[in-house]
Design a protein around this motif. Structure first.
Motif, PDB file in Angstrom:
ATOM      1  N   SER A   6     -62.830  17.906  34.771  1.00 56.05           N
ATOM      2  CA  SER A   6     -62.416  16.653  35.384  1.00 56.05           C
ATOM      3  C   SER A   6     -63.272  16.346  36.604  1.00 56.05           C
ATOM      4  O   SER A   6     -63.687  17.247  37.336  1.00 56.05           O
ATOM      5  CB  SER A   6     -60.948  16.755  35.800  1.00 56.05           C
ATOM      6  OG  SER A   6     -60.601  15.703  36.657  1.00 56.05           O
ATOM      7  N   ALA A  31     -60.734  15.142  25.069  1.00 56.92           N
ATOM      8  CA  ALA A  31     -59.871  15.649  23.992  1.00 56.92           C
ATOM      9  C   ALA A  31     -60.518  15.420  22.624  1.00 56.92           C
ATOM     10  O   ALA A  31     -60.477  16.294  21.757  1.00 56.92           O
ATOM     11  CB  ALA A  31     -58.505  14.987  24.054  1.00 56.92           C
ATOM     12  N   VAL A  34     -63.407  17.962  22.182  1.00 53.44           N
ATOM     13  CA  VAL A  34     -62.897  19.303  21.867  1.00 53.44           C
ATOM     14  C   VAL A  34     -62.405  19.353  20.431  1.00 53.44           C
ATOM     15  O   VAL A  34     -62.698  20.309  19.700  1.00 53.44           O
ATOM     16  CB  VAL A  34     -61.782  19.723  22.854  1.00 53.44           C
ATOM     17  CG1 VAL A  34     -61.087  20.983  22.382  1.00 53.44           C
ATOM     18  CG2 VAL A  34     -62.361  19.941  24.236  1.00 53.44           C
ATOM     19  N   ASN A  35     -61.671  18.339  19.994  1.00 55.13           N
ATOM     20  CA  ASN A  35     -61.177  18.312  18.613  1.00 55.13           C
ATOM     21  C   ASN A  35     -62.320  18.324  17.607  1.00 55.13           C
ATOM     22  O   ASN A  35     -62.257  19.034  16.596  1.00 55.13           O
ATOM     23  CB  ASN A  35     -60.271  17.103  18.388  1.00 55.13           C
ATOM     24  CG  ASN A  35     -58.931  17.261  19.076  1.00 55.13           C
ATOM     25  OD1 ASN A  35     -58.492  18.371  19.361  1.00 55.13           O
ATOM     26  ND2 ASN A  35     -58.281  16.146  19.363  1.00 55.13           N
ATOM     27  N   SER A  46     -59.739  27.167  21.642  1.00 55.19           N
ATOM     28  CA  SER A  46     -59.797  26.159  22.697  1.00 55.19           C
ATOM     29  C   SER A  46     -58.662  26.386  23.684  1.00 55.19           C
ATOM     30  O   SER A  46     -57.592  26.861  23.317  1.00 55.19           O
ATOM     31  CB  SER A  46     -59.728  24.745  22.125  1.00 55.19           C
ATOM     32  OG  SER A  46     -58.490  24.513  21.505  1.00 55.19           O
ATOM     33  N   GLN A  48     -56.833  24.535  27.274  1.00 54.10           N
ATOM     34  CA  GLN A  48     -56.745  23.418  28.204  1.00 54.10           C
ATOM     35  C   GLN A  48     -55.982  23.886  29.439  1.00 54.10           C
ATOM     36  O   GLN A  48     -54.917  24.471  29.344  1.00 54.10           O
ATOM     37  CB  GLN A  48     -56.025  22.227  27.578  1.00 54.10           C
ATOM     38  CG  GLN A  48     -55.964  21.037  28.506  1.00 54.10           C
ATOM     39  CD  GLN A  48     -55.497  19.772  27.814  1.00 54.10           C
ATOM     40  OE1 GLN A  48     -55.417  19.709  26.611  1.00 54.10           O
ATOM     41  NE2 GLN A  48     -55.185  18.769  28.609  1.00 54.10           N
ATOM     42  N   ASP A  51     -54.820  18.981  33.415  1.00 61.55           N
ATOM     43  CA  ASP A  51     -55.647  17.814  33.106  1.00 61.55           C
ATOM     44  C   ASP A  51     -57.069  17.990  33.620  1.00 61.55           C
ATOM     45  O   ASP A  51     -57.842  17.037  33.651  1.00 61.55           O
ATOM     46  CB  ASP A  51     -55.037  16.559  33.750  1.00 61.55           C
ATOM     47  CG  ASP A  51     -53.695  16.192  33.146  1.00 61.55           C
ATOM     48  OD1 ASP A  51     -53.480  16.491  31.953  1.00 61.55           O
ATOM     49  OD2 ASP A  51     -52.866  15.610  33.868  1.00 61.55           O
ATOM     50  N   GLN A  54     -61.062  21.679  29.936  1.00 60.59           N
ATOM     51  CA  GLN A  54     -60.909  21.956  28.514  1.00 60.59           C
ATOM     52  C   GLN A  54     -62.099  22.801  28.092  1.00 60.59           C
ATOM     53  O   GLN A  54     -63.242  22.431  28.352  1.00 60.59           O
ATOM     54  CB  GLN A  54     -60.860  20.664  27.695  1.00 60.59           C
ATOM     55  CG  GLN A  54     -59.641  19.829  27.987  1.00 60.59           C
ATOM     56  CD  GLN A  54     -59.627  18.546  27.167  1.00 60.59           C
ATOM     57  OE1 GLN A  54     -60.621  18.154  26.582  1.00 60.59           O
ATOM     58  NE2 GLN A  54     -58.484  17.903  27.135  1.00 60.59           N
TER      59      GLN A  54
END
Length: 89
Positions: A6, A31, A34-35, A46, A48, A51, A54
């Motif tokens: 972040s 997100a 990462v997916n 993975s 997290q 916020d 990741q």
């Protein structure tokens, strides 16, 4: 390995911000990145952290005979220290 951090905890490189502002397409979220990484890399892990961070990692396509990461034993570290430090016995 994929790491997404972040802007609240790290400063964004100005070059990347400038390049991103020139791109007319919508930005891809962390997100989604990462997916995609997890989908394309079997056995990926993975994590997290709130916020802010990741992380994703996979050993996929890594040679079992030549791993990218090796742990040195204390004896190996001591031997390396002796080689790099003249006069140490």
């Amino acid at each position: 390995m994929l790491g997404i951090f972040s802007g609240a905890i790290v400063s964004l490189p100005e070059e990347l911000v400038a390049a991103g502002n020139r791109t007319p397409s919508p930005k891809t979220t962390g997100a989604v990145l990462v997916n995609k990484f997890v989908e394309k890399n079997p056995s990926a892990v993975s994590v997290q952290v709130g916020d802010y961070v990741q992380l994703a990692y996979s050993h996929h396509k890594e040679s079992p005979l030549r791993p990218r990461f090796e742990k040195e034993t204390d004896a190996e570290q001591n031997e390396q220290h002796k080689i790099c430090s003249p006069g140490v016995r």
